[in-house]
Scaffold this active site. Structure first.
Site, PDB file in Angstrom:
ATOM      1  N   LEU A  34      36.631  33.543  32.843  1.00 58.21           N
ATOM      2  CA  LEU A  34      37.543  32.421  32.909  1.00 58.21           C
ATOM      3  C   LEU A  34      39.234  32.923  32.656  1.00 58.21           C
ATOM      4  CD1 LEU A  34      35.836  29.340  31.328  1.00 58.21           C
ATOM      5  CD2 LEU A  34      35.958  30.046  33.605  1.00 58.21           C
ATOM      6  N   ASN A  36      41.167  33.914  35.063  1.00 62.18           N
ATOM      7  CA  ASN A  36      42.104  33.400  36.070  1.00 62.18           C
ATOM      8  C   ASN A  36      41.287  32.390  36.836  1.00 62.18           C
ATOM      9  OD1 ASN A  36      44.157  33.688  37.827  1.00 62.18           O
ATOM     10  ND2 ASN A  36      43.321  35.033  39.189  1.00 62.18           N
ATOM     11  N   SER A  37      40.611  31.504  36.076  1.00 65.17           N
ATOM     12  CA  SER A  37      39.936  30.360  36.512  1.00 65.17           C
ATOM     13  C   SER A  37      39.670  29.223  35.419  1.00 65.17           C
ATOM     14  CB  SER A  37      38.508  30.483  37.284  1.00 65.17           C
ATOM     15  OG  SER A  37      37.846  31.294  36.043  1.00 65.17           O
ATOM     16  N   ALA A  83      33.772  39.334  40.361  1.00 66.54           N
ATOM     17  CA  ALA A  83      34.783  39.496  39.026  1.00 66.54           C
ATOM     18  C   ALA A  83      35.513  40.859  39.128  1.00 66.54           C
ATOM     19  CB  ALA A  83      33.787  39.484  37.751  1.00 66.54           C
ATOM     20  N   LYS A  86      42.837  40.963  40.874  1.00 65.65           N
ATOM     21  CA  LYS A  86      43.193  41.067  42.295  1.00 65.65           C
ATOM     22  C   LYS A  86      44.764  41.025  42.674  1.00 65.65           C
ATOM     23  CE  LYS A  86      42.981  35.916  43.035  1.00 65.65           C
ATOM     24  NZ  LYS A  86      42.629  34.911  43.883  1.00 65.65           N
ATOM     25  N   SER A 126      37.352  44.664  50.890  1.00 66.17           N
ATOM     26  CA  SER A 126      38.750  44.396  51.469  1.00 66.17           C
ATOM     27  C   SER A 126      39.053  45.022  52.650  1.00 66.17           C
ATOM     28  CB  SER A 126      39.948  44.165  50.366  1.00 66.17           C
ATOM     29  OG  SER A 126      41.112  44.119  50.857  1.00 66.17           O
ATOM     30  N   TYR A 151      44.817  48.482  42.855  1.00 64.23           N
ATOM     31  CA  TYR A 151      43.953  47.370  43.558  1.00 64.23           C
ATOM     32  C   TYR A 151      42.959  47.714  44.621  1.00 64.23           C
ATOM     33  CZ  TYR A 151      42.413  43.428  46.291  1.00 64.23           C
ATOM     34  OH  TYR A 151      41.712  42.401  47.066  1.00 64.23           O
ATOM     35  N   LYS A 155      38.770  48.698  45.381  1.00 65.39           N
ATOM     36  CA  LYS A 155      37.887  48.539  46.489  1.00 65.39           C
ATOM     37  C   LYS A 155      37.257  49.630  47.067  1.00 65.39           C
ATOM     38  CE  LYS A 155      38.520  44.027  45.671  1.00 65.39           C
ATOM     39  NZ  LYS A 155      37.400  43.138  45.166  1.00 65.39           N
ATOM     40  N   PHE A 219      58.984  37.730  54.239  1.00 65.71           N
ATOM     41  CA  PHE A 219      59.147  39.401  54.136  1.00 65.71           C
ATOM     42  C   PHE A 219      59.527  40.103  55.132  1.00 65.71           C
ATOM     43  CE2 PHE A 219      56.865  38.185  50.035  1.00 65.71           C
ATOM     44  CZ  PHE A 219      57.948  37.696  49.315  1.00 65.71           C
TER      45      PHE A 219
END
Ligand code: UD1
Length: 341
Positions: A34, A36-37, A83, A86, A126, A151, A155, A219
């Site tokens: 939790l 980021n939730s 999990a 990100k 990703s 990040y 991946k 941007f």
């Protein structure tokens, strides 16, 4: 009923995937710290499907907490791993945190699976693994290019770890390379939870329309694209969630052709930043207050998916269009404004 462990299942993509798994009669265990939730997401999932997923609060980057999850739910037959941290910008400031967390979780989960003989693993990957592609659309066979952020590198490294673990016959794994997930469940009960100022385009659009942000900045409009703004393959999060169910079914139906497979999960259609803004304005019937700013460091010019392999081999295809994406994102924003988490 088969039981799937969904790590990060209270998060944005995770929660939508839990709903689709339950809709297909899978039993779900959510493990989430939790960070980021919000636990209320579990209730929201239950409201949508009428089924309560099992929930265990756990930091999977901690070996003993990870072991506890598998000890508590010995019926787990497959894992979908969401999990992870990100935020691209944050990862450049705190690279070690990103490697420790994202790869630590992966290694701990794979170790538990190995010890218990659990074979099936789906990884949240990703399109960032392709970097700035030389040829468009990108295919699964397109070259992996040096990552531009820790990040993105986590991946890439996760895919390498899975490739070699699969080669050693310890796991059968599928990496799903997401393009740009947007939108929310049609019920507007789950969606992307904003954490401070959004980095991503769609939540910034909806928050600007809702008056939470004064102005959206585009941007850069000097890219070598038709309207000068960057192009992305935006994909509805529910379509994306369904790809995970297809991947899990693929294991149980013994359809996988290799022990490690990877698929593009996009629509195959690129939209520019301005096109997304225009779609939002048209669908919602509002004028967005936006301005053109300078380029954001690290952004690639354009990317969209070749979906031939995911359609023909995985048997999955995105169904929802750009208007459904913007409309559902807006419905979710309105829900959040009324009932904030
Ligand atoms: C990034 C990551 C991707 C990651 C995703 C989710 C890279 C190259 N991409 O995607 O791997 O999965 O975030 O976190 O690392 N934009 C604006 N104004 C804004 C926000 C965004 O103009 O306020 C533009 C950006 O410049 C970009 C496009 O919108 O051209 C999409 O940006 P964003 O939603 O942040 O996603 P990506 O950067 O494509």
């Amino acid at each position: 009923m088969r039981t799937i462990l969904v790590t990060g299942g209270a998060g944005y993509i995770g929660s939508h995937t839990v709903v689709e798994l339950q809709n297909q009669n899978y039993s779900v265990v959510i493990a989430d710290n939790l960070s980021n939730s919000n636990e209320k997401v579990i209730e929201a999932i239950c409201q949508i499907t009428g089924k309560k997923p099992d929930f265990i609060k756990a930091d999977l980057s901690d070996q003993s907490e990870c072991k506890k999850v598998f000890d508590t739910f010995p019926q787990i037959e497959a894992v979908i791993n969401f999990a992870a941290y990100k935020a691209v910008g944050e990862s450049c400031e705190k690279p070690l945190d990103y490697y420790k967390n994202n790869l630590g979780i992966l290694l701990n989960v794979l170790q538990q699976m190995k010890e218990r003989g659990i074979k099936y693993f789906v990884q949240s990957s990703s399109c960032t693994v392709y970097g700035e592609p030389e040829v468009l659309p990108v295919r699964e066979s397109s070259p992996i290019q040096q990552a531009t952020s820790p990040y993105g590198n986590t991946k890439q490294m996760a895919e390498d770890i899975l490739r070699f673990t699969a080669m050693a016959k310890q796991v059968k794994a599928i990496a799903l390379r997401y393009f740009n997930p947007v939108g929310a469940h049609e019920s507007a009960l789950i969606g992307e939870l904003p954490n401070g100022v959004p980095n991503n385009l769609m939540p910034f659009i909806t928050q600007t329309a809702a008056g939470i942000r004064k102005q959206l900045t585009v941007f850069g409009n000097d890219y070598p694209t038709p309207d000068g703004t960057c192009i992305r393959d935006f994909i509805h999060v529910v379509d994306l969630a369904k790809a995970h169910v297809v991947a899990i079914n693929r294991f149980f139906e013994n359809k996988n052709k290799a022990d490690f497979e990877y698929f593009n999960i996009g629509t195959g259609r690129g939209y520019s930043v301005l096109e997304l803004i225009n779609s939002f304005e048209k669908t919602i019937g509002v004028k967005l207050n936006y301005t053109i700013g300078s380029r954001r460091q690290g952004d690639i010019t354009q990317i969209w998916a070749d979906t031939t392999v995911s359609e023909q081999e995985l048997g999955w295809k995105a169904e929802m269009d750009i208007d459904q994406m913007t409309l559902s994102a807006w419905k979710w924003q309105q829900h959040l404004d009324k009932t904030p988490f």
